[in-house]
Scaffold this motif. Structure first.
Motif, PDB file in Angstrom:
ATOM      1  N   VAL A  76       0.957  -1.195   0.129  1.00  0.00           N
ATOM      2  CA  VAL A  76       0.129   0.212  -0.010  1.00  0.00           C
ATOM      3  C   VAL A  76       0.938   1.349  -0.160  1.00  0.00           C
ATOM      4  N   ALA A  79       2.856   1.865  -3.578  1.00  0.00           N
ATOM      5  CA  ALA A  79       1.613   2.435  -4.142  1.00  0.00           C
ATOM      6  C   ALA A  79       1.814   4.061  -3.980  1.00  0.00           C
ATOM      7  N   SER A  80       1.099   4.212  -2.815  1.00  0.00           N
ATOM      8  CA  SER A  80       0.739   5.524  -2.383  1.00  0.00           C
ATOM      9  C   SER A  80       1.963   6.536  -2.465  1.00  0.00           C
ATOM     10  N   GLN A 154      -5.494   6.115   2.884  1.00  0.00           N
ATOM     11  CA  GLN A 154      -5.050   4.696   2.160  1.00  0.00           C
ATOM     12  C   GLN A 154      -6.103   3.886   2.439  1.00  0.00           C
ATOM     13  N   VAL A 158      -8.191   1.666  -0.512  1.00  0.00           N
ATOM     14  CA  VAL A 158      -8.061   0.498  -0.861  1.00  0.00           C
ATOM     15  C   VAL A 158      -9.286  -0.298  -0.527  1.00  0.00           C
ATOM     16  N   ASP A 278      -4.670   8.379  -6.480  1.00  0.00           N
ATOM     17  CA  ASP A 278      -4.110   7.030  -5.791  1.00  0.00           C
ATOM     18  C   ASP A 278      -5.012   5.767  -6.061  1.00  0.00           C
ATOM     19  N   GLN A 281      -2.805   4.335  -8.840  1.00  0.00           N
ATOM     20  CA  GLN A 281      -1.478   3.537  -8.128  1.00  0.00           C
ATOM     21  C   GLN A 281      -2.113   2.214  -7.592  1.00  0.00           C
ATOM     22  N   HIS A 282      -3.086   2.295  -6.933  1.00  0.00           N
ATOM     23  CA  HIS A 282      -3.426   1.160  -6.401  1.00  0.00           C
ATOM     24  C   HIS A 282      -3.904   0.123  -7.112  1.00  0.00           C
ATOM     25  N   GLN A 283      -4.662   0.432  -8.226  1.00  0.00           N
ATOM     26  CA  GLN A 283      -4.892  -0.555  -9.659  1.00  0.00           C
ATOM     27  C   GLN A 283      -3.708  -1.020 -10.052  1.00  0.00           C
ATOM     28  N   SER A 286      -1.810  -3.351  -7.208  1.00  0.00           N
ATOM     29  CA  SER A 286      -2.458  -4.769  -6.768  1.00  0.00           C
ATOM     30  C   SER A 286      -2.963  -5.648  -8.015  1.00  0.00           C
TER      31      SER A 286
END
Ligand code: ATP
Length: 445
Positions: A76, A79-80, A154, A158, A278, A281-283, A286
């Protein structure tokens, strides 16, 4: 004559300790730098602030709540951007050994000098990551390393997909959260203004990208109104826009709400347009799709995010600074009589009512105790029967209790008590059977 003077924090810090608002953490062991404990009054004030925020943010159709865990998957923070970017450049002074943030250095003859001793002899800067590390499970190796979250946001990003699917919310909608965050700040200080463990109240509002400006303006206004509605004086609040150099890596546009603390104008809340940074980035990190499907246009896209982020402790400090009042009256003999009180908005006051029987005699105690039992069903009530009435009033003034009830010997005959108002010191004789409605009418204002 009335004066509100809080020229530095020391008066407030000692009032907070003396009255049970805030104590130094682990004080009997000499204290732990920048850590503070909320005492019996502080915890109530903090709960009331959080409740006010929770109501303002989630008692609406388009915002739901969340309580995510403090420990999160280490990816996490990759990514952040917190692992690579959440750091401050640090330098050491070779003369006085002071360690400070490069941006806290003083400029002299166009060179950085130590802010403490003004020496030119300072080291090259090194990056220092602000995240606290710990280990998950019994083995302390690289693979078990996790972080204490440095922000609550965050946990919201998520969970965007979980929340959207389980609540079936359509854009625009927000997710709000209150929780602890941790930053290994290099220069904590100014009481609870900058600490290493603090509570944040954050809301992420997910919008269609083309509408970002409209929602940004809406939340900016909502948030400053919130501060004013808590009783903070208008003249002590202002917006400050981030220029291109101050903008965080994720932000498209950002404004701070600043409060005029005794040590200057400082941020209490940030309102940021985080674009789709965000979620994107998380896409990516993850491998899970986080797109939103708009069933009217039949299109999938990543929403933009308007964030409102305020520190509960920092807001509490602003509220205390704003409420601190010294009232000075010149007596007939020419001497000064000083009354100190906390002019807290009554919705925030830790105790709403204090019951102060004038004597410990049974006839008065019976009336006072019955009032306490009745009022305690609805309000936080303080009962105090020791010391002179003047001292008891003084104590409640410093605590910020909006109403004091005195039960006196006339109460036995006229079934009435006296209610004294904190701010005006006005006194009213009220029949016992009307006390509850008098208080609830007053507190509803
Ligand atoms: P600052 O510039 O003061 O370090 P920031 O811009 O890093 O703050 P954000 O990351 O936007 O702050 O956090 C949102 C809010 O959280 C801040 O406006 C502040 O009220 C609160 N906050 C941040 N860091 C701290 C801290 N170390 N102690 C107390 N509150 C904090």
């Amino acid at each position: 004559m009335k004066k509100n003077i809080l020229s530095d924090l020391s008066v407030l810090v000692s009032l907070c300790k003396q009255r049970g608002y805030i104590y130094q953490s682990s004080e009997i062991y000499g204290g732990l730098n920048s850590c503070w404990d909320y005492g019996p009054l502080g915890v109530n004030l903090k709960r009331n602030i959080k409740e006010a925020w929770w109501k303002a943010m989630t008692y609406r159709e388009d915002v739901v709540g969340l309580d995510a865990s403090i420990l999160m998957h280490p990816k996490v923070w990759k990514a952040s951007g917190h692992i690579d970017g959440f750091s401050d450049p640090l330098v050491d002074c070779k003369d006085c050994k002071n360690r400070f943030r490069l941006d806290h250095a003083i400029l002299k003859e166009n060179k950085n000098v130590c802010p403490k001793c003004e020496s030119f002899s300072i080291t090259e800067s090194r990056q220092f990551n602000l995240m606290f590390k710990t280990n998950l499970g019994p083995v302390e190796d690289e693979g078990s390393q996790v972080y204490l979250r440095p922000e609550t946001a965050q946990g919201i990003f998520v969970n965007f997909d979980n929340v959207q699917k389980s609540t079936r919310k359509k854009l625009p909608f927000g997710i709000a959260q209150i929780g602890k965050s941790f930053r290994n700040e290099i220069t904590p200080g100014n009481f609870i203004f900058r600490t290493r463990e603090f509570e944040q109240m954050e809301m992420q509002y997910f919008v269609t990208p083309k509408d970002d400006k409209k929602h940004f303006e809406f939340w900016k206004e909502q948030r400053i109104n919130f501060c004013e509605n808590l009783g903070i004086k208008k003249e002590n609040l202002r917006f400050s826009q981030h220029g291109p150099k101050e903008l965080a890596h994720y932000a498209k546009e950002a404004f701070d709400i600043e409060y005029k603390f005794p040590f200057g104008w400082q941020e209490i809340e940030g309102i940021h347009n985080r674009s789709d940074f965000d979620l994107k980035q998380h896409q990516k990190f993850s491998g899970k799709k986080l797109e939103y499907f708009d069933d009217t246009t039949q299109k999938k896209f990543l929403p933009f995010v308007i964030e409102t982020a305020i520190g509960c402790d920092r807001l509490l400090l602003a509220i205390l600074c704003d409420a601190y009042t010294e009232e000075i009256k010149i007596l007939e003999n020419g001497k000064e009589d000083k009354r100190v009180y906390l002019n807290l908005h009554h919705s925030l006051a830790p105790y709403k009512v204090a019951i102060l029987p004038l004597s410990k005699k049974e006839e008065l105690t019976t009336i006072a105790k019955k009032l306490q039992t009745d009022l305690s069903k609805k309000y936080h009530v303080e009962y105090d029967h020791s010391g002179s009435i003047g001292k008891r009033y003084r104590r409640q003034d410093e605590i910020g209790t909006p109403l004091c009830i005195t039960v006196d010997f006339d109460s036995i005959d006229d079934s009435a008590i006296t209610i004294r108002h904190l701010k005006t010191m006005e006194q009213k004789r009220i029949k016992l059977d009307q006390v509850m409605s008098y208080i609830s009418d007053f507190l509803a204002k």
